[in-house]
Structure formats: structure tokens, C-alpha cells
Design a protein around this motif. Structure first.
Motif, PDB file in Angstrom:
ATOM      1  N   ASP A  82      -4.626   6.223   4.133  1.00  0.00           N
ATOM      2  CA  ASP A  82      -3.443   6.712   4.828  1.00  0.00           C
ATOM      3  C   ASP A  82      -2.401   5.624   5.068  1.00  0.00           C
ATOM      4  OD1 ASP A  82      -4.577   9.292   5.063  1.00  0.00           O
ATOM      5  OD2 ASP A  82      -5.750   8.630   6.787  1.00  0.00           O
ATOM      6  N   ALA A  83      -2.611   4.442   4.517  1.00  0.00           N
ATOM      7  CA  ALA A  83      -1.695   3.326   4.758  1.00  0.00           C
ATOM      8  C   ALA A  83      -0.381   3.529   4.015  1.00  0.00           C
ATOM      9  CB  ALA A  83      -2.341   2.016   4.324  1.00  0.00           C
ATOM     10  N   THR A  84       0.632   2.811   4.458  1.00  0.00           N
ATOM     11  CA  THR A  84       1.909   2.731   3.751  1.00  0.00           C
ATOM     12  C   THR A  84       2.253   1.255   3.566  1.00  0.00           C
ATOM     13  OG1 THR A  84       3.104   2.876   5.857  1.00  0.00           O
ATOM     14  CG2 THR A  84       2.777   4.929   4.626  1.00  0.00           C
ATOM     15  N   ARG A 104      -7.897   2.072   2.635  1.00  0.00           N
ATOM     16  CA  ARG A 104      -6.919   2.524   3.626  1.00  0.00           C
ATOM     17  C   ARG A 104      -6.111   3.679   3.026  1.00  0.00           C
ATOM     18  NH1 ARG A 104      -4.772  -3.461   5.723  1.00  0.00           N
ATOM     19  NH2 ARG A 104      -6.843  -4.276   6.211  1.00  0.00           N
ATOM     20  N   ARG A 116      -2.180  -8.908   5.976  1.00  0.00           N
ATOM     21  CA  ARG A 116      -2.771  -7.604   5.662  1.00  0.00           C
ATOM     22  C   ARG A 116      -3.846  -7.230   6.680  1.00  0.00           C
ATOM     23  NH1 ARG A 116      -7.596  -9.142   4.036  1.00  0.00           N
ATOM     24  NH2 ARG A 116      -7.938 -10.410   2.158  1.00  0.00           N
ATOM     25  N   GLY A 123      -1.153   4.673  -0.060  1.00  0.00           N
ATOM     26  CA  GLY A 123      -2.469   4.444   0.510  1.00  0.00           C
ATOM     27  C   GLY A 123      -3.145   3.350  -0.297  1.00  0.00           C
ATOM     28  N   GLU A 124      -4.416   3.088  -0.035  1.00  0.00           N
ATOM     29  CA  GLU A 124      -5.087   2.065  -0.822  1.00  0.00           C
ATOM     30  C   GLU A 124      -6.589   2.315  -0.849  1.00  0.00           C
ATOM     31  OE1 GLU A 124      -5.634   0.279  -3.406  1.00  0.00           O
ATOM     32  OE2 GLU A 124      -3.615  -0.464  -2.986  1.00  0.00           O
ATOM     33  N   TYR A 174       0.834  -1.202   0.000  1.00  0.00           N
ATOM     34  CA  TYR A 174       0.000   0.000   0.000  1.00  0.00           C
ATOM     35  C   TYR A 174       0.870   1.254   0.000  1.00  0.00           C
ATOM     36  CZ  TYR A 174      -3.439  -3.542   1.450  1.00  0.00           C
ATOM     37  OH  TYR A 174      -4.232  -4.650   1.529  1.00  0.00           O
TER      38      TYR A 174
END
Length: 513
Positions: A387-389, A385, A512, A379-380, A376
Motif C-alpha cells: 500500500d506504499a506510495t 509494502r 526508507r 506499492g512494493e 514505491y
């Protein structure tokens, strides 16, 4: 007898492509391409410039009898009453509106909000959880729940952060709508036009079901705009928002306009007609001649699993978007923001090229020695998501090798697409055949691992510009006046096979979360 030519235009995230095509056979005649600026916020005039450059590279469009435009979905183009672009277009991969998506969901999940009752969506069979209930109401209304990608969230962002811009909105359209409008000879009024007396021909804007269904304020089942939801995003009452022009929605083979002869069709009797166009995923489906039971997995800037369905899809988990296609059917799809650039990141991290990444990945066992990449990076969207990394899981001193890391990157890309495939399948979509397309499908590593990760054979159509082909096929369909689009051959380069490795996807799912 001279052949009839049509053109398919693909105004994608990265470039504009123009494919001049034989209307009877689908044979490529000429081709041109011009890049777009980088970034997630772009001045639409850059698309116009790229289109003109690509058309010139393709030898011009003077002899073209029909054209259609396929375009990146969701991009928000705001016009004032004079037809001027009010601000840079926010593209599908711009995630700044994620909080607005959450706010729109919360709004429809609040049973105490009087605006919710006015929408007439009801509560029967919906969740007791306000957030999930809000998502479910959006799905019931338009087939999709807001995420940062959808146009409605971007409109809400402008209303919140740029109220002076929002107050001047006279029309909202999408990239392919705007480019079709310009090709028809419309555009902003000259600077010396009288502000009080002059108004651009905004009513000439048109679109199709597939692209409209990605806005978040169009019901593709009823074929109507939900202006009440657009008003909600703008923070206005519905009567106040009613004056905003939205592109008229054409049927699959409708005629939108005739091109400005200075741009296309100048040497054709009657000029060049412009088809309805469509969103890029739906156009790729048309270009691949997909039917019910077919699923395409497209690895480009984004990753998309899309299935042709004879009935609309309503995913009450809000993971699958219930879009329309370009033929009158539906195209339920799940989309990841992170696509083939996952492999780019792997190459950069390991200091290798694509062939080097494939060679390293082939040296590792399935499961990459226990290492899993959750990819991600930006983000995704699926899962939602923003703000995900990205993260590598399961690394130890023993398994941290270049080969395992390379394999983890490729497996992470394919597992994210397996997520999308399973979501579409979970809605009851028949999956008889999987077609792998897009720039990422050129990767030897992706080709080697795709059947094992996806759990079935994978057909690999020859590398081609399927969005542009789909647009050209639609143009030929509109020109013919027939009930069905012309039958153009799709060449399959290979059928990829391999032993399934379900343990790899199971490991990915666990990590995940």
C-alpha cells in the motif's frame, strides 16, 4: 546440411516475443513481437492472439523442430472442467490479494489452529512473534512467504471474493503453462460439447520447477506440490482440493508435448517438441548462460536481482524468494514491483526524455544534494509494502533543482536494486559478477551510476531478448538429448566501472526506514 531451427517464446507482461534460432549456434534467424493489453488483470486469450501474431511476424513456425515458452511468473489462470478460462488472469503485479497474503501468514503463525499442526511444519527454532513465525513456516514449506505477487494469494482472493468462480475451478496454471498447453493443440471444448460427458484434457498441462516454485504451493527441494497449502488458500479440506489439476512438473530438459502441426513443426519430421518452459527470470538466467557466482539485475517493468545457487535458499526474514532455476539449481531472488518505470516517472515529472534525464542527473553530485527518492510508486514487494506510495525526502529551497531531482530518481531506482542485491548476498550467495539487463539498462543515466551505487563493476550484455534466448536454448537442449544445454555465446557490450558512493545507499537506507 540444412540447419535445425528452434524457437523461444517470451510471454511477458507487456508482449509476446517469438525468436526463431539456429539450434547449434544460438544465432537469431527470425523474430516477431505483439503487444498485450495493459492492466494487472488480463484475459489469457489476449496472450494466445499475441503469440499467433508474433509467430506470423517471425515467418511462422512450420520449420521449427522444438520450442519452449518463458513467461511472466505467478499469474493465476483458472480453468473449468471444459478448459474454459473462468476469469481474467490476475498478474504478478496485481496487489489486490495483499490482505490474503497477510491472512495466510497469520494462519500459519497461529499455533492454536489445528490446521497448522496438520501441515507438519513444526515450531522448532521459529520466532515467538506469530507473524514472523507464520512467514518462517511458509519459507520452510515452499521457500517463500506469501506476498501479493504469489499465485497462492490470488487463489485465496478468488475463494474469498468470487466463491462461485472458486467452486468451478478444475485446474490452476500459470501463463507459460497455459500457452504451452494451447500450442500443443489443447484448449476449451466447443460450446456444443456435452457438458456432462466432456472434459478438456487438463491432465496435459505441464510446467517446470522454476515457474512452479513461484506459486507458493510447490516445494522445489522435494519437487512436490503442497496441496495442503493450496487447500488452505481455497478454504477447503485437502481431500476436496485434491481433484484440482495442477500442471505436471518436468525436469530441466524434459519433453512436455508435441506441438499442433498447424501451429508449429508442420514441415518437420516427427513434429515440433515443446520443452518444459520456465519463469521469465529463470529463462533470462539460462539465456545469459549464468553460473554459480553470477547475479543478474534486470530492469524491466519490475526490478529483479537473481543469483544462481547450487543449494536451496531459505530466507527466514522472508525477503528473498527461494525459487528454482531452469537447470536443476536454485535461483534465490529479490524482486521489486517498481523497475524501469521509475525513470519514466522522472521523465514525466521533469518534462524531459531519457537523454534529458541523464543530462540533468549528470549535473548533480552523488546523493542529489541530500534528496532521496523512495520509489514505491505502485506499492512494493521488496520490502513488502503493497500500500506504499513514492516519496521525495530531504527537499529544501536550496537543493530543489531539476538536476538533483533527476539524480534522485535514478539513484532511487538503483538503490532499490542494491537492496535486492544485499538481501541475496546476505543468504550466502556468492557474488563475483553482476550483469545488468532489461529495458532500463539502456538508460545512459542508469549505466553511468550503476557501478557507484551497486559498489562493484557491472557487466552490460548486449541488449537482447534474454528470456526468449533462454527459452530457445532450452528447446535446443531438449532436442539434443544432451546432459547440458548448448554453449551459446553471450556478447558483453561493456564493463561499467566507477568510484563507489556508499554514502548514497546509506542515505537511502536511513530514509526508507
Amino acid at each position: 546440411m540444412s540447419r535445425v531451427l528452434v524457437a523461444g517464446v517470451d510471454t511477458s507482461t507487456q508482449s509476446t516475443k517469438v525468436r526463431v534460432t539456429d539450434a547449434a549456434t544460438g544465432e537469431l534467424v527470425r523474430f516477431g513481437q505483439a503487444r498485450h493489453p495493459d492492466g494487472t488483470s488480463v484475459d489469457p486469450e489476449a496472450w494466445w492472439s499475441a503469440f499467433r501474431d508474433a509467430a506470423a511476424q517471425a515467418g511462422g513456425l512450420d520449420d521449427v523442430a522444438a520450442l519452449s515458452v518463458g513467461g511472466q511468473q505467478h499469474g493465476m489462470v483458472l480453468l473449468d472442467r471444459r478448459g474454459r478460462v473462468l476469469r481474467d488472469a490476475l498478474l504478478w503485479n496485481d496487489t489486490r490479494s495483499a490482505p490474503n497474503a497477510d491472512a495466510l501468514i497469520a494462519r500459519l503463525g497461529d499455533d492454536a489452529d489445528p490446521a497448522v499442526a496438520a501441515l507438519g511444519i513444526g515450531s522448532e527454532g521459529l520466532s515467538d512473534d506469530p507473524t514472523l513465525r507464520g512467514r518462517q513456516r511458509w519459507v520452510k514449506a515452499v521457500g517463500s512467504s506469501p506476498v501479493a505477487s504469489l499465485t497462492v494469494t490470488k487463489v485465496a482472493w478468488v475463494a474469498e471474493h468470487e466463491p462461485d468462480v472458486a467452486a468451478r475451478i478444475a485446474a490452476v496454471c500459470l501463463p507459460h503453462d497455459w500457452l504451452s498447453w494451447r500450442i500443443a493443440g489443447h484448449g476449451p471444448l466447443p460450446d456444443d460439447a456435452d457438458d456432462e460427458q466432456c472434459r478438456a484434457n487438463l491432465e496435459a498441462l505441464f510446467t517446470d520447477r522454476s515457474d512452479a516454485s513461484g506459486t507458493g504451493y510447490f516445494d522445489a527441494t522435494a519437487n512436490v506440490y503442497r496441496r495442503d497449502l493450496l487447500a488452505l488458500a481455497l478454504g477447503r479440506d485437502e481431500a476436496d482440493a485434491a481433484g484440482i489439476v495442477l500442471p505436471r512438473v518436468l525436469g530441466p530438459a524434459g519433453t512436455g508435448a508435441t506441438a499442433d502441426p498447424a501451429i508449429a513443426g508442420g514441415a518437420v519430421e516427427g513434429g515440433c517438441i515443446i520443452g518444459p518452459g520456465g519463469g521469465d527470470n529463470a529463462m533470462a538466467s539460462l539465456g545469459l548462460s549464468m553460473g554459480v557466482g553470477d547475479v543478474s539485475i534486470s530492469l524491466g517493468t519490475s526490478g529483479v536481482a537473481a543469483a544462481v545457487s547450487p543449494v536451496p535458499a531459505y530466507d527466514m526474514t522472508a525477503s528473498v524468494t527461494g525459487f528454482a532455476d531452469c537447470t536443476g539449481h536454485w535461483l534465490p531472488l529479490a524482486c521489486t514491483i517498481n523497475g524501469s518505470r521509475i525513470c519514466d516517472a522522472g521523465c514525466a515529472a521533469l518534462g524531459v526524455d531519457y537523454d534529458g534525464l541523464a543530462e540533468l542527473a549528470a549535473q548533480a553530485e552523488p546523493g542529489a544534494g541530500g534528496i532521496t527518492l523512495i520509489p514505491y510508486f505502485d506499492g512494493e514487494r521488496t520490502p513488502n509494502r503493497p500500500d506504499a506510495t513514492a516519496a521525495l525526502h530531504g527537499m529544501t529551497l536550496r537543493n530543489t533543482t531539476k538536476a538533483n531531482i533527476a539524480r534522485a530518481f535514478v539513484e532511487g531506482l538503483l538503490c532499490s536494486q542494491r537492496d535486492c542485491l544485499e538481501l541475496v548476498r546476505g543468504l550466502g550467495a556468492e557474488v563475483r559478477r553482476v550483469l545488468l539487463i532489461g529495458g532500463g539498462a539502456k538508460s545512459a543515466a542508469v549505466r553511468a551510476l550503476a557501478p557507484a551505487i551497486l559498489g562493484m563493476d557491472v557487466e552490460l550484455p548486449e541488449t537482447d531478448e534474454y528470456v526468449a534466448i533462454g527459452a530457445a536454448r532450452q528447446a535446443a537442449w531438449v532436442l539434443s538429448g544432451e546432459a547440458e544445454p548448448p554453449a551459446w555465446p553471450v556478447r558483453v557490450e561493456a564493463t561499467l566501472t566507477g568510484e563507489a558512493t556508499p554514502q548514497v545507499y546509506e542515505q537511502y537506507v536511513r530514509r526508507r526506514g
